[in-house]
Design a protein around this motif. Structure first.
Motif, PDB file in Angstrom:
ATOM      1  N   GLY A 103      32.740 -55.080 -12.860  1.00 29.47           N
ATOM      2  CA  GLY A 103      33.532 -53.998 -12.454  1.00 29.47           C
ATOM      3  C   GLY A 103      33.490 -52.669 -13.566  1.00 29.47           C
ATOM      4  O   GLY A 103      34.248 -51.895 -13.800  1.00 29.47           O
ATOM      5  N   LEU A 104      32.084 -52.521 -13.617  1.00 25.77           N
ATOM      6  CA  LEU A 104      31.689 -51.231 -14.436  1.00 25.77           C
ATOM      7  C   LEU A 104      31.772 -49.821 -13.510  1.00 25.77           C
ATOM      8  O   LEU A 104      31.229 -49.814 -12.495  1.00 25.77           O
ATOM      9  CB  LEU A 104      30.106 -51.421 -14.880  1.00 25.77           C
ATOM     10  CG  LEU A 104      30.253 -52.469 -16.428  1.00 25.77           C
ATOM     11  CD1 LEU A 104      28.589 -52.606 -16.666  1.00 25.77           C
ATOM     12  CD2 LEU A 104      30.920 -51.936 -17.431  1.00 25.77           C
ATOM     13  N   GLU A 105      32.462 -48.914 -14.342  1.00 29.38           N
ATOM     14  CA  GLU A 105      32.464 -47.552 -13.547  1.00 29.38           C
ATOM     15  C   GLU A 105      32.175 -46.667 -15.028  1.00 29.38           C
ATOM     16  O   GLU A 105      32.584 -46.817 -15.761  1.00 29.38           O
ATOM     17  CB  GLU A 105      33.768 -47.217 -12.948  1.00 29.38           C
ATOM     18  CG  GLU A 105      34.010 -48.130 -11.519  1.00 29.38           C
ATOM     19  CD  GLU A 105      35.197 -47.527 -10.988  1.00 29.38           C
ATOM     20  OE1 GLU A 105      35.963 -46.733 -11.684  1.00 29.38           O
ATOM     21  OE2 GLU A 105      35.637 -47.841  -9.754  1.00 29.38           O
ATOM     22  N   VAL A 106      31.592 -45.666 -14.500  1.00 29.69           N
ATOM     23  CA  VAL A 106      31.309 -44.595 -15.211  1.00 29.69           C
ATOM     24  C   VAL A 106      31.977 -43.198 -14.782  1.00 29.69           C
ATOM     25  O   VAL A 106      31.874 -43.029 -13.391  1.00 29.69           O
ATOM     26  CB  VAL A 106      29.810 -44.148 -15.352  1.00 29.69           C
ATOM     27  CG1 VAL A 106      29.149 -43.689 -14.419  1.00 29.69           C
ATOM     28  CG2 VAL A 106      29.405 -43.225 -16.563  1.00 29.69           C
ATOM     29  N   SER A 107      32.490 -42.657 -15.886  1.00 30.46           N
ATOM     30  CA  SER A 107      33.422 -41.495 -15.266  1.00 30.46           C
ATOM     31  C   SER A 107      33.068 -40.280 -16.397  1.00 30.46           C
ATOM     32  O   SER A 107      33.090 -40.542 -17.560  1.00 30.46           O
ATOM     33  CB  SER A 107      34.970 -41.796 -15.583  1.00 30.46           C
ATOM     34  OG  SER A 107      35.680 -40.582 -15.269  1.00 30.46           O
ATOM     35  N   VAL A 108      33.038 -39.139 -15.650  1.00 40.00           N
ATOM     36  CA  VAL A 108      32.651 -37.763 -16.534  1.00 40.00           C
ATOM     37  C   VAL A 108      33.551 -37.087 -16.178  1.00 40.00           C
ATOM     38  O   VAL A 108      33.906 -36.436 -15.133  1.00 40.00           O
ATOM     39  CB  VAL A 108      31.143 -37.530 -16.177  1.00 40.00           C
ATOM     40  CG1 VAL A 108      30.888 -36.400 -16.669  1.00 40.00           C
ATOM     41  CG2 VAL A 108      30.178 -38.623 -16.424  1.00 40.00           C
ATOM     42  N   GLU A 109      33.892 -36.356 -17.382  1.00 41.74           N
ATOM     43  CA  GLU A 109      34.906 -35.038 -17.259  1.00 41.74           C
ATOM     44  C   GLU A 109      34.030 -33.836 -17.572  1.00 41.74           C
ATOM     45  O   GLU A 109      33.613 -33.740 -18.572  1.00 41.74           O
ATOM     46  CB  GLU A 109      36.076 -35.133 -18.137  1.00 41.74           C
ATOM     47  CG  GLU A 109      37.221 -34.068 -18.318  1.00 41.74           C
ATOM     48  CD  GLU A 109      38.148 -34.421 -19.089  1.00 41.74           C
ATOM     49  OE1 GLU A 109      38.379 -35.358 -19.862  1.00 41.74           O
ATOM     50  OE2 GLU A 109      39.060 -33.181 -19.388  1.00 41.74           O
ATOM     51  N   ALA A 110      34.037 -32.861 -16.669  1.00 45.40           N
ATOM     52  CA  ALA A 110      33.141 -31.794 -16.846  1.00 45.40           C
ATOM     53  C   ALA A 110      33.913 -30.507 -16.296  1.00 45.40           C
ATOM     54  O   ALA A 110      34.912 -30.437 -15.359  1.00 45.40           O
ATOM     55  CB  ALA A 110      31.844 -32.004 -16.243  1.00 45.40           C
ATOM     56  N   GLN A 115      35.428 -24.670 -13.361  1.00 43.59           N
ATOM     57  CA  GLN A 115      36.341 -25.632 -12.847  1.00 43.59           C
ATOM     58  C   GLN A 115      36.284 -26.949 -13.495  1.00 43.59           C
ATOM     59  O   GLN A 115      35.420 -27.445 -13.425  1.00 43.59           O
ATOM     60  CB  GLN A 115      36.606 -25.538 -11.118  1.00 43.59           C
ATOM     61  CG  GLN A 115      36.774 -24.234 -10.571  1.00 43.59           C
ATOM     62  CD  GLN A 115      36.775 -24.494  -9.035  1.00 43.59           C
ATOM     63  OE1 GLN A 115      36.370 -25.431  -8.357  1.00 43.59           O
ATOM     64  NE2 GLN A 115      37.262 -23.472  -8.275  1.00 43.59           N
ATOM     65  N   SER A 116      37.531 -27.600 -13.765  1.00 46.50           N
ATOM     66  CA  SER A 116      37.338 -29.004 -14.242  1.00 46.50           C
ATOM     67  C   SER A 116      37.463 -29.979 -12.927  1.00 46.50           C
ATOM     68  O   SER A 116      38.054 -29.791 -12.075  1.00 46.50           O
ATOM     69  CB  SER A 116      38.945 -28.977 -15.047  1.00 46.50           C
ATOM     70  OG  SER A 116      38.921 -30.363 -15.503  1.00 46.50           O
ATOM     71  N   LYS A 117      36.441 -30.899 -13.179  1.00 42.21           N
ATOM     72  CA  LYS A 117      36.245 -31.935 -12.372  1.00 42.21           C
ATOM     73  C   LYS A 117      36.261 -33.189 -12.923  1.00 42.21           C
ATOM     74  O   LYS A 117      35.669 -33.195 -14.257  1.00 42.21           O
ATOM     75  CB  LYS A 117      34.968 -31.623 -11.410  1.00 42.21           C
ATOM     76  CG  LYS A 117      35.249 -30.522 -10.638  1.00 42.21           C
ATOM     77  CD  LYS A 117      33.920 -30.276  -9.746  1.00 42.21           C
ATOM     78  CE  LYS A 117      34.228 -29.172  -8.749  1.00 42.21           C
ATOM     79  NZ  LYS A 117      35.028 -29.212  -7.554  1.00 42.21           N
ATOM     80  N   VAL A 118      36.437 -34.421 -12.416  1.00 36.70           N
ATOM     81  CA  VAL A 118      36.044 -35.718 -13.117  1.00 36.70           C
ATOM     82  C   VAL A 118      35.542 -36.624 -11.897  1.00 36.70           C
ATOM     83  O   VAL A 118      36.076 -36.637 -10.657  1.00 36.70           O
ATOM     84  CB  VAL A 118      37.584 -36.373 -13.223  1.00 36.70           C
ATOM     85  CG1 VAL A 118      37.089 -37.986 -13.546  1.00 36.70           C
ATOM     86  CG2 VAL A 118      38.398 -35.842 -14.265  1.00 36.70           C
ATOM     87  N   LEU A 119      34.499 -36.786 -12.201  1.00 35.87           N
ATOM     88  CA  LEU A 119      33.613 -37.576 -11.430  1.00 35.87           C
ATOM     89  C   LEU A 119      33.448 -38.795 -11.456  1.00 35.87           C
ATOM     90  O   LEU A 119      33.103 -39.328 -12.844  1.00 35.87           O
ATOM     91  CB  LEU A 119      32.091 -36.971 -11.138  1.00 35.87           C
ATOM     92  CG  LEU A 119      31.993 -35.536 -10.484  1.00 35.87           C
ATOM     93  CD1 LEU A 119      32.099 -34.378 -11.476  1.00 35.87           C
ATOM     94  CD2 LEU A 119      30.873 -35.442  -9.646  1.00 35.87           C
ATOM     95  N   THR A 120      33.456 -39.822 -10.620  1.00 36.81           N
ATOM     96  CA  THR A 120      33.445 -41.354 -11.152  1.00 36.81           C
ATOM     97  C   THR A 120      32.387 -42.244 -10.197  1.00 36.81           C
ATOM     98  O   THR A 120      32.292 -41.833  -9.028  1.00 36.81           O
ATOM     99  CB  THR A 120      34.849 -41.923 -10.846  1.00 36.81           C
ATOM    100  OG1 THR A 120      35.773 -41.262 -11.837  1.00 36.81           O
ATOM    101  CG2 THR A 120      34.913 -43.495 -11.175  1.00 36.81           C
TER     102      THR A 120
END
Length: 398
Positions: A103-110, A115-120
């Motif tokens: 269940g490992l996920e990596v999430s980056v807030e950038a 413009q603010s984005k969250v990529l998972t």
């Protein structure tokens, strides 16, 4: 266990004393944690990084049956917030324990182009291995606004050498590199690059595995390419548009030999960034976002563009009044004056900050041709945009 929300770094090793002499032996230690590196490509600033559902404890020594987490291990999200946002590729942004985990996920807030984005991204690997390196690549496509997050498969952390082998200088393997038209190798560690935006692949000849460290110019970003060939060092170089008004520049791109904490002056390749063929008067465009903000009242002639043959300059507006006028100079067909107006041409004249977009594009005749000006236009003939913002009291009426 974690300490202050972070994995505790440790090293382990084993030696059978019964079968070895009692002196003069070396015990090899390996790192007990996995490392995450961050690679950025494009106008991106990373605020935080989260590994979701990460194990909070680990066996001290590797298990004979492979990667295994302790029974009843606690799993939590592990987040690292950066005191200063990351705008360049950075190694060692996160350290976590070896673990088995589906269940490992990596999430980056950038921030991407403001413009603010969250990529998972879900990790395809079901295990994280100690003494291994995982590379997170956050990339903005050169020719569009699409942003993607990729995770490179794990690589062995290897052994740390105390001293680099400086006799083995990094050189470019031209045969294994992929150089588009206009990119020329001018020395064994130097390439000359035109001003337009483009990507190309460099294969570097070195006795050690290399990691990208930094570039001297924000127009140039680099990311590793996993070729699957042992000992092969390949990197994709993303080179953004080099705006007009900047002289030709020699840029060093630095690498580090894997396992070392330091990079050395000798471990680099050089890129010669050729100047943009457009000539400017009165404008200075930012190297990263191509904007020119005068920051004050300005009227009459703001500046001039002198363009190569087959190109023209026009002004475009979004919801703003047409306060900028572009006109050709009568005795110089390739030179354009950019003019700002004054009251009463602008009926508002309220002191607001006004903006316009200056577009360098092919003329109608040139647009019908299949060829592209390689010194200026993006592949595919996409227009090159420059923005000019100015605090101005008036504007030209149409």
């Amino acid at each position: 266990m974690h300490r202050d929300g972070k994995a505790v770094g440790f090293l382990t090793g084993k030696m059978d004393l019964a079968t070895r002499a009692q002196s003069g032996q070396t015990l090899v230690l390996k790192r007990g944690v996995a490392r995450f590196d961050l690679t950025l490509s494009g106008n991106i600033a990373v605020n935080s990084l989260t590994l979701k559902n990460a194990a909070q404890s680990v066996y001290l020594f590797p298990q004979a049956e492979g990667v295994k987490s302790p029974a009843g291990v606690v799993r939590k999200d592990v987040t690292v917030h950066f005191d200063e946002v990351l705008t360049t590729s950075t190694p060692g942004v996160l350290y976590v324990y070896e673990q088995e985990n589906e269940g490992l996920e990596v999430s980056v807030e950038a921030m991407v182009d403001g413009q603010s984005k969250v990529l998972t991204k879900t990790l395809e690997e079901k295990v994280l291995r100690r003494n291994s390196i995982y590379t997170l690549t956050l990339r903005k496509d050169t020719l569009s606004s699409e942003v993607s997050l990729d995770v490179l498969a794990w690589e062995d952390g290897g052994n740390t050498q105390l001293q680099p082998d400086l006799d083995s200088q990094i050189t470019i393997d031209k045969n294994l590199s992929s150089l588009p038209d206009g990119v020329q190798m001018t020395a064994n560690n130097t390439v000359t690059v035109p001003s337009r935006a483009l990507d190309f692949t460099l294969a570097l000849d070195c006795d050690d595995e290399l990691e990208f460290v930094s570039s001297e110019n924000p127009c140039v970003t680099v990311e590793a390419v996993s070729s699957g060939v042992v000992g092969e060092n390949k990197f994709v170089v993303h080179k953004a548009l080099f705006p007009p008004g900047y002289p030709e520049e020699e840029v060093k791109v630095f690498f580090r030999r894997k396992g070392l904490n330091e990079s050395y002056e000798e471990d680099c390749v050089k890129l010669i960034l050729q100047e943009n063929p457009i000539r400017l008067e009165g404008f200075t465009f930012d190297l990263q976002d191509y904007t020119c903000d005068f920051g004050r009242y300005i009227d009459n002639e703001m500046g001039r563009f002198t363009l190569p043959e087959g190109l023209e300059l026009v002004a475009e507006f979004s919801e703003e009044d047409k306060w900028v006028k572009v006109e050709q100079v009568a005795d110089a067909a390739n030179t354009y004056r950019v003019l700002a107006g004054w009251k009463p041409n602008d009926p508002k004249a309220d002191g607001r900050k006004q903006s316009a977009k200056l577009v360098v594009r092919r003329t109608a005749d040139q647009q019908e041709m299949e060829t592209t000006d390689r010194n200026l236009i993006y592949p595919g003939g996409i227009d090159v945009f420059f923005s000019a913002g100015v605090c101005c009291l008036g504007a030209f009426a149409e």
